[in-house]
Scaffold this motif. Sequence first.
Motif, PDB file in Angstrom:
ATOM      1  N   GLY A 191      97.697 -42.374  73.324  1.00 22.45           N
ATOM      2  CA  GLY A 191      97.706 -43.603  74.174  1.00 22.45           C
ATOM      3  C   GLY A 191      97.552 -44.869  73.790  1.00 22.45           C
ATOM      4  N   ARG A 192      96.737 -44.902  72.845  1.00 24.13           N
ATOM      5  CA  ARG A 192      96.503 -46.180  72.185  1.00 24.13           C
ATOM      6  C   ARG A 192      98.011 -46.631  71.413  1.00 24.13           C
ATOM      7  NH1 ARG A 192      91.135 -48.302  71.285  1.00 24.13           N
ATOM      8  NH2 ARG A 192      91.723 -48.778  69.258  1.00 24.13           N
ATOM      9  N   ASN A 193      98.417 -45.745  70.544  1.00 26.02           N
ATOM     10  CA  ASN A 193      99.587 -46.097  69.923  1.00 26.02           C
ATOM     11  C   ASN A 193     100.834 -46.631  71.067  1.00 26.02           C
ATOM     12  OD1 ASN A 193      98.805 -45.394  67.421  1.00 26.02           O
ATOM     13  ND2 ASN A 193      99.488 -43.420  67.508  1.00 26.02           N
ATOM     14  N   LYS A 194     100.861 -45.945  72.274  1.00 22.86           N
ATOM     15  CA  LYS A 194     101.708 -46.376  73.164  1.00 22.86           C
ATOM     16  C   LYS A 194     101.581 -48.013  73.426  1.00 22.86           C
ATOM     17  CE  LYS A 194     102.615 -41.925  75.208  1.00 22.86           C
ATOM     18  NZ  LYS A 194     102.616 -41.025  76.337  1.00 22.86           N
ATOM     19  N   THR A 195     100.053 -48.124  73.677  1.00 24.98           N
ATOM     20  CA  THR A 195      99.874 -49.436  74.138  1.00 24.98           C
ATOM     21  C   THR A 195     100.423 -50.796  73.077  1.00 24.98           C
ATOM     22  OG1 THR A 195      98.000 -48.769  75.422  1.00 24.98           O
ATOM     23  CG2 THR A 195      98.072 -51.125  74.677  1.00 24.98           C
ATOM     24  N   ILE A 196     100.146 -50.232  71.682  1.00 23.17           N
ATOM     25  CA  ILE A 196     100.715 -51.085  70.790  1.00 23.17           C
ATOM     26  C   ILE A 196     101.985 -51.409  70.593  1.00 23.17           C
ATOM     27  CG2 ILE A 196     100.539 -51.363  68.322  1.00 23.17           C
ATOM     28  CD1 ILE A 196      97.743 -50.087  68.259  1.00 23.17           C
ATOM     29  N   ASN A 197     102.521 -50.144  70.943  1.00 25.87           N
ATOM     30  CA  ASN A 197     104.160 -50.328  70.867  1.00 25.87           C
ATOM     31  C   ASN A 197     104.677 -50.986  71.952  1.00 25.87           C
ATOM     32  OD1 ASN A 197     104.926 -48.577  68.580  1.00 25.87           O
ATOM     33  ND2 ASN A 197     104.507 -46.975  69.551  1.00 25.87           N
ATOM     34  N   GLU A 198     104.050 -51.063  73.157  1.00 25.39           N
ATOM     35  CA  GLU A 198     104.517 -51.838  74.230  1.00 25.39           C
ATOM     36  C   GLU A 198     104.569 -53.541  73.873  1.00 25.39           C
ATOM     37  OE1 GLU A 198     102.342 -50.601  77.605  1.00 25.39           O
ATOM     38  OE2 GLU A 198     103.753 -48.693  77.838  1.00 25.39           O
ATOM     39  N   LYS A 199     103.298 -53.694  73.260  1.00 24.28           N
ATOM     40  CA  LYS A 199     102.981 -55.135  73.101  1.00 24.28           C
ATOM     41  C   LYS A 199     104.042 -55.515  72.054  1.00 24.28           C
ATOM     42  CE  LYS A 199      97.990 -54.972  74.209  1.00 24.28           C
ATOM     43  NZ  LYS A 199      98.409 -56.023  75.330  1.00 24.28           N
ATOM     44  N   LEU A 200     104.086 -54.545  70.795  1.00 21.60           N
ATOM     45  CA  LEU A 200     105.180 -54.928  69.795  1.00 21.60           C
ATOM     46  C   LEU A 200     106.571 -55.218  70.258  1.00 21.60           C
ATOM     47  CD1 LEU A 200     104.045 -52.452  66.902  1.00 21.60           C
ATOM     48  CD2 LEU A 200     103.865 -55.109  66.988  1.00 21.60           C
ATOM     49  N   ARG A 201     107.103 -54.269  71.321  1.00 20.97           N
ATOM     50  CA  ARG A 201     108.411 -54.581  71.716  1.00 20.97           C
ATOM     51  C   ARG A 201     108.420 -55.680  72.822  1.00 20.97           C
ATOM     52  NH1 ARG A 201     111.763 -50.349  70.741  1.00 20.97           N
ATOM     53  NH2 ARG A 201     110.938 -48.288  69.933  1.00 20.97           N
ATOM     54  N   ALA A 202     107.463 -56.071  73.236  1.00 12.03           N
ATOM     55  CA  ALA A 202     107.429 -57.249  74.496  1.00 12.03           C
ATOM     56  C   ALA A 202     107.515 -58.334  73.489  1.00 12.03           C
ATOM     57  CB  ALA A 202     106.172 -56.946  75.290  1.00 12.03           C
ATOM     58  N   PHE A 203     106.887 -58.241  72.289  1.00 14.11           N
ATOM     59  CA  PHE A 203     106.850 -59.447  71.174  1.00 14.11           C
ATOM     60  C   PHE A 203     108.305 -59.530  70.725  1.00 14.11           C
ATOM     61  CE2 PHE A 203     106.441 -60.938  66.889  1.00 14.11           C
ATOM     62  CZ  PHE A 203     105.983 -62.371  67.265  1.00 14.11           C
ATOM     63  N   ALA A 204     108.940 -58.354  70.414  1.00 15.93           N
ATOM     64  CA  ALA A 204     110.156 -58.710  69.851  1.00 15.93           C
ATOM     65  C   ALA A 204     111.231 -58.957  70.623  1.00 15.93           C
ATOM     66  CB  ALA A 204     110.480 -57.038  69.206  1.00 15.93           C
ATOM     67  N   SER A 205     111.132 -58.770  72.065  1.00 17.52           N
ATOM     68  CA  SER A 205     112.248 -58.921  72.949  1.00 17.52           C
ATOM     69  C   SER A 205     112.060 -60.424  73.324  1.00 17.52           C
ATOM     70  CB  SER A 205     111.938 -58.049  74.089  1.00 17.52           C
ATOM     71  OG  SER A 205     112.751 -58.474  75.099  1.00 17.52           O
ATOM     72  N   ASP A 206     110.918 -61.042  73.561  1.00 20.12           N
ATOM     73  CA  ASP A 206     110.621 -62.375  73.592  1.00 20.12           C
ATOM     74  C   ASP A 206     111.155 -63.248  72.503  1.00 20.12           C
ATOM     75  OD1 ASP A 206     109.689 -61.587  75.711  1.00 20.12           O
ATOM     76  OD2 ASP A 206     107.498 -62.046  75.283  1.00 20.12           O
ATOM     77  N   PHE A 218     102.640 -58.309  63.553  1.00 18.07           N
ATOM     78  CA  PHE A 218     103.551 -59.488  64.693  1.00 18.07           C
ATOM     79  C   PHE A 218     103.987 -60.286  63.524  1.00 18.07           C
ATOM     80  CE2 PHE A 218     100.422 -57.277  67.294  1.00 18.07           C
ATOM     81  CZ  PHE A 218     101.318 -57.101  68.682  1.00 18.07           C
ATOM     82  N   ARG A 219     103.388 -60.795  62.511  1.00 16.97           N
ATOM     83  CA  ARG A 219     104.005 -61.484  61.633  1.00 16.97           C
ATOM     84  C   ARG A 219     105.255 -61.028  61.049  1.00 16.97           C
ATOM     85  NH1 ARG A 219     100.733 -65.783  57.386  1.00 16.97           N
ATOM     86  NH2 ARG A 219     102.583 -66.523  56.269  1.00 16.97           N
ATOM     87  N   GLY A 220     104.813 -59.747  60.709  1.00 14.39           N
ATOM     88  CA  GLY A 220     105.980 -59.200  59.807  1.00 14.39           C
ATOM     89  C   GLY A 220     107.422 -59.199  60.826  1.00 14.39           C
ATOM     90  N   VAL A 221     107.231 -58.708  62.130  1.00 15.19           N
ATOM     91  CA  VAL A 221     108.184 -58.774  62.963  1.00 15.19           C
ATOM     92  C   VAL A 221     108.917 -60.217  63.092  1.00 15.19           C
ATOM     93  CG1 VAL A 221     108.711 -58.432  65.393  1.00 15.19           C
ATOM     94  CG2 VAL A 221     107.364 -56.958  64.325  1.00 15.19           C
ATOM     95  N   ALA A 222     107.948 -61.245  63.257  1.00 15.34           N
ATOM     96  CA  ALA A 222     108.409 -62.805  63.467  1.00 15.34           C
ATOM     97  C   ALA A 222     109.301 -63.088  62.152  1.00 15.34           C
ATOM     98  CB  ALA A 222     107.135 -63.404  63.755  1.00 15.34           C
TER      99      ALA A 222
END
Length: 306
Positions: free
Chosen positions: A280-295, A166-170
Amino acid sequence: MMSKHLAFAAAFVLLTGLSVGQASAQDAQDNTPAATTDTGAPAMATPGMAAPGDAAAPDATGTPAPAGDAMAAPAASEPTAADMSAPDAHASNPYGLEAFWRDGDFVIRGVIIVLALMSIGTWYIFFTKYWEQARMLGQAKQVEKRFWSSNNLNEGIDKLPKNSVFRGVAEIGVKSANSGGSGIVNVSDWIGMSLNRQLEEINARLQGGVSFLASVGSVSPFVGLFGTVWGILNALVAIGVAGQASIDKVAGPVGEALIATALGLAVAVPAVLLYNYLVGRNKTINEKLRAFASDLQQYLVTNKGK
């Protein structure tokens, strides 16, 4: 005349008494329990033996003697046919997994080695990806507690661990916002494109190795089936050499065939289940990353990276 009658009566009485005495003596002799010898002396009773009628005769105290005392103890029982035919509990199983490896040819051993490598690779990748996913899920919780509660963007980035995705995305988002776009692309689209590329790289890293589990789940049953076919072929060869389809000729090869099938399924089933779990766990992580990137994109566009 009178004396003759008296003499005749006395002789008659004497003869009658002798006859009665002999009959009584004969009856007493017949009712005697002890046997006699030819000489008239009573025979010695044999220890441990008794007449059938005396088995429960009372002793001197009046207590009936047990019937078992009148007979000798039976000899130790000989092993029965069922005991002699029972298999030895410590005998090795001639059709077990150990015998499968020991008696199998190079093809059977090759099948076992391939399935073993697949199983080891499956569990190694699972534990590796599981801990990686657990680390990213923990980082997602840190974002909610540290990043968005900071006073500014730079402070929020500093609060995140250096190895946090998440720091890398930010950091990518801030860098793209500060660059001001690329001329033909406005700032909002440029930030979105930069964040999407970063997300795709993270997703590729998450998917790395997971495809191996899918391959194992698809291929391992056929590897076991190949061992099954080879075992049946060996059974047919054994029947042809022996000239008769006896059970001792086909039990070993058919057992090898069944074991190979079981091993293939034992490798395939965990691989498929673990693959679905990791995906299934990868999908959960991707959803959290995309939500963070959108915000983050919305925040950067609104504040222009400041």
